[in-house]
Design an enzyme around this catalytic site. Structure first.
Site, PDB file in Angstrom:
ATOM      1  N   CYS A   1     -33.455  -1.702   7.562  1.00  0.00           N
ATOM      2  CA  CYS A   1     -34.067  -2.822   6.843  1.00  0.00           C
ATOM      3  C   CYS A   1     -34.194  -4.084   7.692  1.00  0.00           C
ATOM      4  CB  CYS A   1     -33.265  -3.110   5.574  1.00  0.00           C
ATOM      5  SG  CYS A   1     -33.376  -1.769   4.374  1.00  0.00           S
TER       6      CYS A   1
ATOM      7  N   LYS B   1     -39.224  -8.811  -0.711  1.00  0.00           N
ATOM      8  CA  LYS B   1     -38.313  -7.913   0.011  1.00  0.00           C
ATOM      9  C   LYS B   1     -38.287  -8.245   1.504  1.00  0.00           C
ATOM     10  CE  LYS B   1     -35.919  -4.368   1.315  1.00  0.00           C
ATOM     11  NZ  LYS B   1     -34.509  -4.211   1.048  1.00  0.00           N
TER      12      LYS B   1
HETATM   13  N1  LIG Z   1     -31.393   2.817   3.113  1.00  0.00           N
HETATM   14  C1  LIG Z   1     -31.332   1.590   2.617  1.00  0.00           C
HETATM   15  O1  LIG Z   1     -30.268   0.984   2.544  1.00  0.00           O
HETATM   16  C2  LIG Z   1     -32.573   0.896   2.076  1.00  0.00           C
HETATM   17  C3  LIG Z   1     -32.415  -0.302   1.362  1.00  0.00           C
HETATM   18  C4  LIG Z   1     -33.534  -0.912   0.820  1.00  0.00           C
HETATM   19  C5  LIG Z   1     -34.786  -0.350   1.013  1.00  0.00           C
HETATM   20  N2  LIG Z   1     -34.939   0.802   1.720  1.00  0.00           N
HETATM   21  C6  LIG Z   1     -36.278   1.358   1.864  1.00  0.00           C
HETATM   22  O2  LIG Z   1     -36.384   2.513   1.044  1.00  0.00           O
HETATM   23  C7  LIG Z   1     -37.281   3.455   1.650  1.00  0.00           C
HETATM   24  C8  LIG Z   1     -36.570   4.790   1.794  1.00  0.00           C
HETATM   25  O3  LIG Z   1     -35.476   4.621   2.674  1.00  0.00           O
HETATM   26  P1  LIG Z   1     -34.286   5.651   2.761  1.00  0.00           P
HETATM   27  O4  LIG Z   1     -33.188   4.946   3.474  1.00  0.00           O
HETATM   28  O5  LIG Z   1     -34.008   6.256   1.444  1.00  0.00           O
HETATM   29  O6  LIG Z   1     -34.959   6.759   3.713  1.00  0.00           O
HETATM   30  P2  LIG Z   1     -34.390   8.227   4.035  1.00  0.00           P
HETATM   31  O7  LIG Z   1     -34.959   8.618   5.344  1.00  0.00           O
HETATM   32  O8  LIG Z   1     -32.922   8.280   3.807  1.00  0.00           O
HETATM   33  O9  LIG Z   1     -35.048   9.143   2.896  1.00  0.00           O
HETATM   34  C9  LIG Z   1     -36.403   9.351   2.780  1.00  0.00           C
HETATM   35  C10 LIG Z   1     -36.651  10.788   2.326  1.00  0.00           C
HETATM   36  O10 LIG Z   1     -38.034  10.914   2.078  1.00  0.00           O
HETATM   37  C11 LIG Z   1     -38.418  12.235   2.466  1.00  0.00           C
HETATM   38  N3  LIG Z   1     -39.876  12.242   2.640  1.00  0.00           N
HETATM   39  C12 LIG Z   1     -40.628  11.867   3.687  1.00  0.00           C
HETATM   40  N4  LIG Z   1     -41.930  12.009   3.413  1.00  0.00           N
HETATM   41  C13 LIG Z   1     -42.018  12.501   2.152  1.00  0.00           C
HETATM   42  C14 LIG Z   1     -43.103  12.857   1.306  1.00  0.00           C
HETATM   43  N5  LIG Z   1     -44.349  12.715   1.702  1.00  0.00           N
HETATM   44  N6  LIG Z   1     -42.816  13.340   0.087  1.00  0.00           N
HETATM   45  C15 LIG Z   1     -41.547  13.485  -0.324  1.00  0.00           C
HETATM   46  N7  LIG Z   1     -40.470  13.159   0.441  1.00  0.00           N
HETATM   47  C16 LIG Z   1     -40.715  12.675   1.659  1.00  0.00           C
HETATM   48  C17 LIG Z   1     -37.617  12.480   3.718  1.00  0.00           C
HETATM   49  O11 LIG Z   1     -37.505  13.876   3.986  1.00  0.00           O
HETATM   50  C18 LIG Z   1     -36.270  11.827   3.354  1.00  0.00           C
HETATM   51  O12 LIG Z   1     -35.362  12.766   2.789  1.00  0.00           O
HETATM   52  C19 LIG Z   1     -37.706   2.840   2.970  1.00  0.00           C
HETATM   53  O13 LIG Z   1     -38.911   2.162   2.806  1.00  0.00           O
HETATM   54  C20 LIG Z   1     -36.608   1.841   3.264  1.00  0.00           C
HETATM   55  O14 LIG Z   1     -37.060   0.786   4.085  1.00  0.00           O
HETATM   56  C21 LIG Z   1     -33.846   1.440   2.228  1.00  0.00           C
END
Ligand SMILES: NC(=O)c1ccc[n+]([C@@H]2O[C@H](COP(=O)([O-])OP(=O)(O)OC[C@H]3O[C@@H](n4cnc5c(N)ncnc54)[C@H](O)[C@@H]3O)[C@@H](O)[C@H]2O)c1
Length: 407
Positions: A261, A207
């Site tokens: 990312c 990744k």
């Molecule tokens: N957004 C993208 O396009 C994308 C793409 C690939 C990978 N990622 C990865 O995926 C992961 C999540 O990213 P995202 O964009 O969904 O983030 P986001 O901020 O949109 O969502 C994360 C959610 O997790 C919740 N959260 C935080 N701590 C928590 C806990 N202890 N228990 C339960 N919920 C909790 C937050 O309130 C939030 O709603 C990250 O590691 C990111 O790097 C994101």
């Protein structure tokens, strides 16, 4: 024996990744319990509504919530699979912050039982899955050897998340061979793309490498755009011509690199091997410096006017989404406002209000395409939103145009 309140799958974190994933899994008739620490996220989802912008997601969430396949709560329940999709941002010194994963693990650990599978989808530094296993076993020593753990990174494109969740190939890294196979079985229930099983460290690195590869290539284009400015060459024409070579494919330059990312993940590699990842670090620095360069260019041009009105088109980090994380466009507008370069009209069709970072600054307003084109002396294109593509060029005739996207 499962209780009625138990679920098949718990998804920890219901954001851009967790919520579409939870919705897709639930749409296959699998009972999903979504957990989020943000009460308003939980409340919104339980009404069948969503708190993010993503095509077709609201319809899906509304359907699975109404039919009882998805429920949100602040706490986990017992399940067979626990999927972690919480944030993994950077903290000071460009170091990965895995504290959200750690607290998700602390809250799910009491619900684990023999035979469960824990999957991390959050982008993570190499070694995180091993660390999560240690954390779980320190809280629940009796589960050692009794549960399986895997890492499966998400690589979807915001704006096309539901399609890509189902169609993209997935790399699955098992902490053991058994874990890899169990995770493959799980993903085969809702993913149509190919599932490639490897070990956890390789999947974690995979990744990071995908995004570092993109970052390095974008840095080449961004550096080229600055070189061309200095040399009086049109970078767009140059790239178009160079790409006529059968083995050259230079990417498009832009105002910088944003998002959760590409602007973040390469640092996870640099942090692990700071003396070796020299090209990856330099690419990050080149891309991070681009917003400052663009802002300085606008400020220089604005100085030609008495009281300039500057229309900034776009705030999000890329086209057709509302996500402002690490957005170079936002940084540029902020720099212009702080420098008092002029009255700034922000055109961002995906936002109803200015973000807090800009609200506190002087002479910054949210505007519309029509209004800003009437009033602006300078038009700066920062994001190539679809909504901007049909702007009548005649309306730009009298304006000083700075197009960082080659729109
Ligand atoms: N957004 C993208 O396009 C994308 C793409 C690939 C990978 N990622 C990865 O995926 C992961 C999540 O990213 P995202 O964009 O969904 O983030 P986001 O901020 O949109 O969502 C994360 C959610 O997790 C919740 N959260 C935080 N701590 C928590 C806990 N202890 N228990 C339960 N919920 C909790 C937050 O309130 C939030 O709603 C990250 O590691 C990111 O790097 C994101």
């Amino acid at each position: 024996m499962k209780k009625a309140m138990d679920a098949d799958v718990v998804v920890m974190g219901l954001g851009y990744i967790g919520l579409p994933t939870a919705g897709l899994i639930a749409s296959k008739g699998i009972r999903v319990h979504g957990t989020d620490v943000n009460p308003s996220v939980v409340e919104t989802i339980n009404k069948g509504e969503i708190h993010i912008v993503e095509p077709d997601l609201e319809g899906l969430v509304s359907y699975v919530v109404k039919n009882g396949f998805l429920k949100a709560d602040r706490k986990p329940v017992k399940a067979d699979v626990f999927l972690i999709a919480v944030p993994t941002p950077l903290k000071g010194g460009h170091r990965p912050d895995i504290s959200y994963i750690e607290s998700a693990v602390t809250s799910l650990a009491p619900y684990l039982k023999k035979g469960d599978l824990v999957i991390i989808e959050s982008t993570s530094p190499v070694g995180t899955t091993e660390k999560v296993a240690e954390d779980i076993y320190s809280l629940r020593p009796e589960l050692k050897g009794e549960i399986t753990l895997a890492y499966c990174p998400e690589r979807v494109l915001p704006g096309k998340i539901l399609y890509e969740l189902e169609q993209n190939d997935r790399v699955i890294g098992g902490l053991t061979e058994e874990a890899g196979e169990k995770a493959r079985d799980f993903y085969s229930r809702f993913v149509k793309g190919n599932l490639h099983v490897t070990n956890a460290r390789t999947a974690e690195m995979c990744k990071l490498v995908e995004n570092a590869y993109r970052d390095v290539n974008i840095a080449f284009a961004n550096e080229l755009s600055i070189i061309c400015d200095h040399m009086g060459i049109n970078v767009w024409e140059l790239i178009n011509l160079a790409n006529k070579h059968p083995r050259v494919n230079i990417l498009k330059p832009g105002p910088g690199v944003g998002g959760h990312c590409i602007a973040v993940d390469p640092w996870f590699i640099v942090n692990s091997v700071p003396d070796t990842a020299r090209l990856i670090r330099t690419a990050r620095e080149v891309n991070d410096a681009k917003p400052e360069y663009v802002a300085a260019n606008v400020i220089k041009k604005a100085a030609r006017f008495k009281d300039p009105t500057i229309a900034c088109f776009g705030l999000s980090y890329k086209a057709d989404i509302d996500d402002l994380r690490e957005s170079p466009a936002l940084e540029i507008v902020e720099r212009l406002a702080k420098h008092r370069a002029g009255r700034i009209l922000v055109v961002e069709p995906h936002l109803k209000a200015l973000p807090d970072r800009l609200k506190a600054l002087p002479k910054v307003e949210l505007s519309t395409i029509d209004e800003s084109l009437k009033e602006a002396d300078i038009v700066v294109i920062l994001v190539d939103h679809r909504a901007f593509r049909n702007i009548d060029r005649m309306l730009l005739r009298e304006k000083l145009l700075i197009d960082t996207r080659g729109l």
